[in-house]
Scaffold this motif. Structure first.
Motif, PDB file in Angstrom:
ATOM      1  N   LYS A 104       1.361  -0.287   9.044  1.00  0.00           N
ATOM      2  CA  LYS A 104      -0.082  -0.392   9.185  1.00  0.00           C
ATOM      3  C   LYS A 104      -0.713  -0.567   7.802  1.00  0.00           C
ATOM      4  N   ALA A 105      -0.296   0.300   6.900  1.00  0.00           N
ATOM      5  CA  ALA A 105      -0.827   0.205   5.537  1.00  0.00           C
ATOM      6  C   ALA A 105      -0.523  -1.157   4.939  1.00  0.00           C
ATOM      7  N   ILE A 106       0.686  -1.616   5.184  1.00  0.00           N
ATOM      8  CA  ILE A 106       1.108  -2.899   4.623  1.00  0.00           C
ATOM      9  C   ILE A 106       0.170  -4.018   5.035  1.00  0.00           C
ATOM     10  N   ASP A 107      -0.100  -4.111   6.333  1.00  0.00           N
ATOM     11  CA  ASP A 107      -0.950  -5.258   6.623  1.00  0.00           C
ATOM     12  C   ASP A 107      -2.433  -4.973   6.489  1.00  0.00           C
ATOM     13  N   GLU A 108      -2.775  -3.725   6.432  1.00  0.00           N
ATOM     14  CA  GLU A 108      -4.164  -3.457   6.084  1.00  0.00           C
ATOM     15  C   GLU A 108      -4.459  -3.943   4.662  1.00  0.00           C
ATOM     16  N   LEU A 109      -3.496  -3.735   3.813  1.00  0.00           N
ATOM     17  CA  LEU A 109      -3.681  -4.124   2.415  1.00  0.00           C
ATOM     18  C   LEU A 109      -3.389  -5.606   2.186  1.00  0.00           C
ATOM     19  N   LYS A 138      -3.457  -7.546  -6.798  1.00  0.00           N
ATOM     20  CA  LYS A 138      -2.671  -7.521  -5.576  1.00  0.00           C
ATOM     21  C   LYS A 138      -2.187  -6.106  -5.286  1.00  0.00           C
ATOM     22  N   PRO A 139      -2.205  -5.743  -4.018  1.00  0.00           N
ATOM     23  CA  PRO A 139      -1.694  -4.417  -3.651  1.00  0.00           C
ATOM     24  C   PRO A 139      -0.199  -4.314  -3.957  1.00  0.00           C
ATOM     25  N   THR A 140       0.220  -3.141  -4.360  1.00  0.00           N
ATOM     26  CA  THR A 140       1.629  -2.924  -4.682  1.00  0.00           C
ATOM     27  C   THR A 140       2.211  -1.863  -3.758  1.00  0.00           C
ATOM     28  N   VAL A 141       3.482  -1.608  -3.938  1.00  0.00           N
ATOM     29  CA  VAL A 141       4.130  -0.567  -3.144  1.00  0.00           C
ATOM     30  C   VAL A 141       3.431   0.767  -3.330  1.00  0.00           C
ATOM     31  N   ASN A 142       2.909   0.991  -4.516  1.00  0.00           N
ATOM     32  CA  ASN A 142       2.216   2.250  -4.766  1.00  0.00           C
ATOM     33  C   ASN A 142       0.986   2.393  -3.870  1.00  0.00           C
ATOM     34  N   ASP A 143       0.276   1.297  -3.750  1.00  0.00           N
ATOM     35  CA  ASP A 143      -0.902   1.329  -2.892  1.00  0.00           C
ATOM     36  C   ASP A 143      -0.508   1.655  -1.462  1.00  0.00           C
ATOM     37  N   ILE A 144       0.559   1.032  -1.040  1.00  0.00           N
ATOM     38  CA  ILE A 144       1.025   1.288   0.327  1.00  0.00           C
ATOM     39  C   ILE A 144       1.359   2.767   0.489  1.00  0.00           C
ATOM     40  N   ALA A 145       2.122   3.269  -0.478  1.00  0.00           N
ATOM     41  CA  ALA A 145       2.555   4.664  -0.415  1.00  0.00           C
ATOM     42  C   ALA A 145       1.344   5.585  -0.316  1.00  0.00           C
TER      43      ALA A 145
END
Lengths: 361, 361
Positions: B52-57, B15-22
């Motif tokens: 954008k990153a959040i829902d892309e991931l 699962k994507p995490t905050v790090n991925d978003i960042a």
DNA sequence: TTGAAAGCGGTACCAG
DNA sequence: CTGGTACCGCTTTCAA
């Protein structure tokens, strides 16, 4: 941060942690962890010292933190029969609904449809499950040796198993989630007997398939109570209507022409479409008939409201799913789990206590 | 660590995490957090980039990790009436039982007894609650203005409120946990009407206190259905038996001497000791009497088994507690919560579908 | 308006 | 057999 600077509902904890244990016992974190998780490689004395610290402090493990550190998440698969049954649909809807909620709880729910009553495919599907990809499986299905063995193998591979609805008696009893179908049948009989005002008459019993153990158990329970308390009513042999509407019409018509004093119908199956269609078309025969059926579905709800059905025996699909998840999670976590408290209740619905229709219904 | 080295039921997440978003958004963790929690101090453009990153991931927040980092734990208080009622006892038992399970889930349950029907003490107790020490409160009580206002104040202080059993209509509807008592009364009536075989007769209705809104609603629902469907039976005015046994004896005896054709009793209160004692002593009068009461307790369970009571209308205390906890937690976490799905069901128990006695019962 | 870094309570590697 | 330490995903200072 001082207490009065805390935002509204945040409470700063004072619970002892692994660090407290380590300090008190004079050992390292790693050792505490070993003891907590019963890992090997610790001297007896050390274990005792740590355990002493643990209960001196009244330590309670934080499951969430543990799961986080473990990167564990729960992947649960629900194996459902691929019959076009409203009840299974409900179950599936519930699973999907809870999946979204559980998603931020490190818990993933997956459903898989298998040919109904086909124990080979069930066994095969069970054998296919990889412990690396699946932490638990909830299965609905006949209790054949093939299925039973596949369940054992799954358990051995470390997959938590929950048996839904149809008890799999050979598997550990505490893996069962569902109602006691004998009692359900008894309940139906009690209602039937009390609802029928006539002094005598015959009761028609419908079954979906003679193979289904739950239908059978319901029938047995029904008969027992009818015989004991309502002997003035005679129970006709079971009539089989598979989930097959045209057939049910004929079968029902036959039954009504063979027996003229039918005053009640007990349908042990969850598929009531055929019965309801028949009742609608023969409204004169349906008059005064006491009809008791199983499971709350859109169709049966409607029938209860219009009076085609007098009472419904049901089990809460939402509760079933929640229980299954709790059970599987507890099994995976190897924490004790009170199966008794998970026992699904046998619900009775009349028009008056029908729960409001929810989006998920 | 390769996949096949993973221990049994551990699944490594993807699962994507905050790090991925960042990373994807090209900002820091702190900024992601600010956006996620709608904290101030971020430029519009940045917010958009992050979202954008959040829902892309397809990011899904890990509540457990968040709570861990926040050191948040849930402290929930249950305010219960200090009446010696079996039903409240059940509730308390359930709260205690679930408290142990929830302990390793950062959730603490506390009960506090208050003088029954005393809205001043309830209001006072509510006002006393400190948001720093209490994240949520579940309250049972009369819906007086005093209580209502205290609830508003508590809500404003950031304390989650759940109204148990007695609806507090002025508080937000979605804070209510309990059954619809009008429907419960209707259900009782339907059973009563169908269970009574006699062509005519009178029904005695017992109430605990005329003040209790739930008892009142039950009575109203009962009357409505009786009038509509079973007009051949006449309903006597409510007879008040407070949780006071000697009194009930006299009152009941009176009722039976005044009306000779009583064929059914509907007890709207959860305290059935008085009624059951009376029935035991006047077994000849009890003969053929249809008795319907509320709540499953050790006493009523026994009475159902022996046949003194014919049917019980009940609400699952375990479910009530679980729902209250879920509701309060969701409120604290400010996550949406489907109140509809929490609606407690109106259960009907006959001898046949009585759930097995659990340790917690 | 943003970022770096230090935890939260546990777990798990690796070294000793 | 034991300890040090780097995380897990997220929040929260503190500084820039």
């Amino acid at each position: 941060m001082k207490a009065n600077e805390l935002p509204g509902n945040v409470i700063s904890g004072v619970k002892p942690t692994v660090n407290d244990i380590a300090r008190l016992a004079g050992v390292s974190l790693a050792t505490v962890d070993r003891v907590l998780n019963a890992r090997p490689g610790v001297r007896k004395v050390t274990i005792q010292r740590v355990n002493k610290a643990i209960d001196e402090l009244g330590y309670i493990r934080d499951t969430a933190a543990a799961n986080l550190a473990r990167k564990r998440f729960y992947q649960f698969v629900f194996l459902l029969p691929d019959s076009n049954s409203e009840f299974i649909d409900e179950l599936e809807t519930q699973i999907e609904a809870q999946a979204v909620t559980l998603a931020n709880d490190r818990t993933h729910l997956l459903t898989r449809k298998l040919p109904a009553f086909d124990s080979q495919s069930i066994a095969f599907a069970l054998d296919e499950l990889q412990p690396e990809a699946t932490s638990g499986v909830a299965v609905i299905g006949p209790e054949t040796p093939a299925v039973r063995d596949a369940i054992s193998r799954a358990t051995e591979r470390g997959i938590a198993v929950a048996a839904l609805l149809s008890d799999l008696p050979s598997s550990p009893r505490d893996h069962f989630i569902g109602i006691d179908n004998t009692s359900a049948g008894q309940t139906a009989a009690q209602l039937m007997g009390r609802f029928i005002k006539a002094d005598r008459g015959s009761i028609l019993v419908l079954t979906g398939s003679r193979l289904a153990r739950d239908h059978l158990e319901r029938r047995l329970g029904f008969d027992a109570v009818m015989r004991e308390h309502f002997a003035q009513l005679s129970i006709l042999p079971s009539v089989e209507i598979r989930d097959d509407q045209p057939l049910s019409d004929i079968v029902l018509a036959n039954a009504f022409s063979e027996t003229t004093d039918i005053c009640g119908i007990y349908s042990t199956t969850a598929s009531n479409a055929g019965l309801l269609e028949f009742l609608k078309q023969r409204s004169e025969q349906a008059k005064g008939l006491v009809v008791i059926a199983h499971e709350l579905t859109p169709l049966s709800r409607q029938a209860l409201l219009t009076g085609s059905i007098d009472a419904l025996i049901s089990q809460d699909t939402g509760h079933i799913v929640r229980s299954a998840v709790r059970l599987m999670r507890a099994t995976v976590d190897a924490v004790p789990h009170n199966a008794l408290q998970e026992r699904i209740r046998i619900e009775i619905f009349l028009k008056e206590n029908l729960p409001p229709e929810t989006p998920a219904d």
